[in-house]
Design an enzyme around this catalytic site. Structure first.
Site, PDB file in Angstrom:
ATOM      1  N   GLU A  70       0.892  -1.172   0.000  1.00  0.00           N
ATOM      2  CA  GLU A  70       0.000   0.000   0.000  1.00  0.00           C
ATOM      3  C   GLU A  70       0.917   1.204   0.000  1.00  0.00           C
ATOM      4  OE1 GLU A  70      -1.617   3.160   1.142  1.00  0.00           O
ATOM      5  OE2 GLU A  70      -2.121   2.190   3.054  1.00  0.00           O
ATOM      6  N   GLU A 112       3.849  13.274  -4.938  1.00  0.00           N
ATOM      7  CA  GLU A 112       3.185  13.205  -3.629  1.00  0.00           C
ATOM      8  C   GLU A 112       3.927  14.110  -2.645  1.00  0.00           C
ATOM      9  OE1 GLU A 112       1.296   9.792  -0.779  1.00  0.00           O
ATOM     10  OE2 GLU A 112       3.349   9.472  -1.474  1.00  0.00           O
ATOM     11  N   CYS A 125      -1.761   8.848   2.647  1.00  0.00           N
ATOM     12  CA  CYS A 125      -1.431   8.367   1.302  1.00  0.00           C
ATOM     13  C   CYS A 125      -2.587   8.566   0.336  1.00  0.00           C
ATOM     14  CB  CYS A 125      -1.024   6.903   1.356  1.00  0.00           C
ATOM     15  SG  CYS A 125      -2.173   5.863   2.278  1.00  0.00           S
TER      16      CYS A 125
END
Length: 479
Positions: A259, A390, A293
């Protein structure tokens, strides 16, 4: 009539509730022990003070933990009836609830997130995962994976610093419910709640070796992933490290779930309830300082409502209170580390350099600690770094679109695929867009909704495999 700004009186939670110790030791084979590695210093990101010293593991400690987990798997845990395993998980869940206030304060001190998030979100959801998976422990034959699904063996698990106890629960609860044993490495900046969880395992009478906690830096995580005695690897963290792990386990036969990072699109159509959407946008990017995330870090707004929405959004962000994470009035706490603050600052500066329009909340920041003001960039182009990379911080990039097809195309223009949000009054548009979006989780007229009964996971560079729900059991079963 002149309105005066509402001032909130300080409402700090007592740090004494955390029962903070000067030092913590790793947990192997049911006992706390000194580690052979370099000790870690856990730092409060809101004050930069050292909270505690934590014993660090070395390669031999990892080996000892894996052997303990194998012994517990072979002799105790895998042969135990599911009804008995469930009792242990239920006890753990109840003990998390009983010690919830202590865990919440400890998590806030160690991580920097606001106490109201630790108290109202992280800790209750962690307990809920153990309750949920306790219910599955004696029903695995009915989960759709065959009449007699078997556990894999020893699970090596590596978790990040943004949700320390919650990520632990996501990993350990399904592993134990399915009959596996665990060696877990917490993040080096946030190991404390994992080691208190080890105390909870002792309180619950969990057999020795079923859960082992080995603190350390990235080299300890790498040693755990590469260990021959590990049958299953579960990792939550950066895409870069996820790729390294995938290369390490390739050809070994180890089962793997990843993940990883995300760059989620939050799409607002022209018929959306704007005030509700603004709340969802704020929750999507500023919850946990943007250390999420699946954060909605790319806001895609239909062109005809962009100005109105941006005005409402800026007014709402202006009301967010940045400061002491232990204050119950704080909305945005501290960035987890100096290293992460430097990364956020560098990426935000790139937005300025590439021509985006920066708006920053005027909320004053504390003089000490790692803090970053909530920031919104408008006039963002898809080629800009702030739209592609990100940031993992309280920074929102705003792009516009004219048609639904353009919205989906821009949303999918990313190597990631973890989550997305849709805001519209039309159910048909929700269903159409959700089918088009390449994301593991799509929220409609809400954002950041998590439940242990619902699977979570991504596509592309956001990883593979699912955690939570019935689907999440598969990763810990030999099917």
């Amino acid at each position: 009539m002149i309105e005066t700004p509402w001032e909130y009186a300080p409402a700090p939670e007592s740090r004494d509730i955390a029962n903070l110790k000067p030092s913590y030791r790793m947990f192997v084979d049911g006992e706390f022990a000194d580690g052979g590695g370099e000790p870690l210093k856990s730092i409060n990101p809101a004050t930069e003070e050292v909270l505690a010293e934590v014993a660090g593991a070395d390669q031999s400690d990892v080996d000892r933990a894996v052997r303990a987990a194998r012994r517990a798997f072979d002799q105790t845990w895998s042969t135990m009836p599911g009804t008995e395993r469930a009792k242990y998980l239920f006890r753990i869940a109840r003990l998390i609830q009983e010690r919830g206030r202590e865990l919440a304060v400890l998590e806030t001190l160690d991580n920097g997130k606001p106490i109201k998030e630790s108290r109202d979100s992280d800790i209750p959801t962690a307990a809920a995962h153990f309750f949920h998976h306790a219910g599955w422990a004696d029903k695995l034959a009915h989960a759709g994976y065959g009449p007699d699904p078997r556990p894999l063996g020893v699970a090596g698990q590596v978790i990040p610093w943004n949700f320390p106890l919650l990520m632990l629960a996501w990993k350990i609860a399904p592993a134990l419910a399915c009959g596996n044993t665990v060696v877990l490495k917490p993040a080096e900046t946030t190991p404390l709640s994992a080691l208190v969880f080890a105390e909870i395992c002792q309180q619950a009478g969990l057999p020795p070796g079923v859960v082992n906690i080995v603190p350390g830096a990235g080299d300890i995580g790498a040693a755990l992933v590469a260990h021959d005695g590990v049958d299953k690897v579960a990792f939550t963290g950066s895409t870069e490290v996820g790729k390294q792990i995938q290369r390490t386990v390739a050809g070994t036969g180890k089962k793997l779930t990843l993940e990883l990072g995300g760059k989620a699109a939050n799409i607002v159509f022209d018929d959306a309830p704007l005030d509700q959407a603004v709340e969802g946008i704020v929750n999507g990017i500023f919850f946990n300082q943007g250390h999420v995330c699946c954060a909605g870090s790319r806001l895609l707004v239909q062109e005809s409502i962009a100005d109105e929405l941006l005005e409402k959004l800026q007014a709402r962000v202006q009301t967010l209170r940045v400061g002491d994470p232990l204050d119950k009035n704080t909305d945005v706490g501290a960035i987890n580390s100096a290293e992460q603050l430097a990364k956020i600052t560098e990426l935000a500066d790139s937005g300025d350099a590439e021509g985006a329009q920066r708006w920053t909340s005027s909320c004053p920041l504390p003089e000490r600690g790692f803090f970053f003001s909530p920031t919104v960039f408008s006039d963002v182009q898809q080629s800009m770094r702030i739209a592609r990379e990100e940031i993992f911080g309280p920074v929102l990039s705003v792009l516009t679109f004219r048609t639904p097809a353009e919205a989906v195309a821009k949303a999918n223009n990313t190597p990631y695929g973890l989550s997305a949000g849709i805001w519209t009054d039309k159910g048909s548009r929700i269903l159409w867009a959700a089918q088009q979006l390449r994301a593991g989780v799509v929220w409609a007229n809400t954002f950041n909704r998590f439940d242990p009964t619902a699977p979570f996971g991504g596509y592309q560079e956001s990883g593979f495999g699912r955690e939570g729900g019935r689907a999440g059991l598969e990763a810990y079963l030999d099917v």
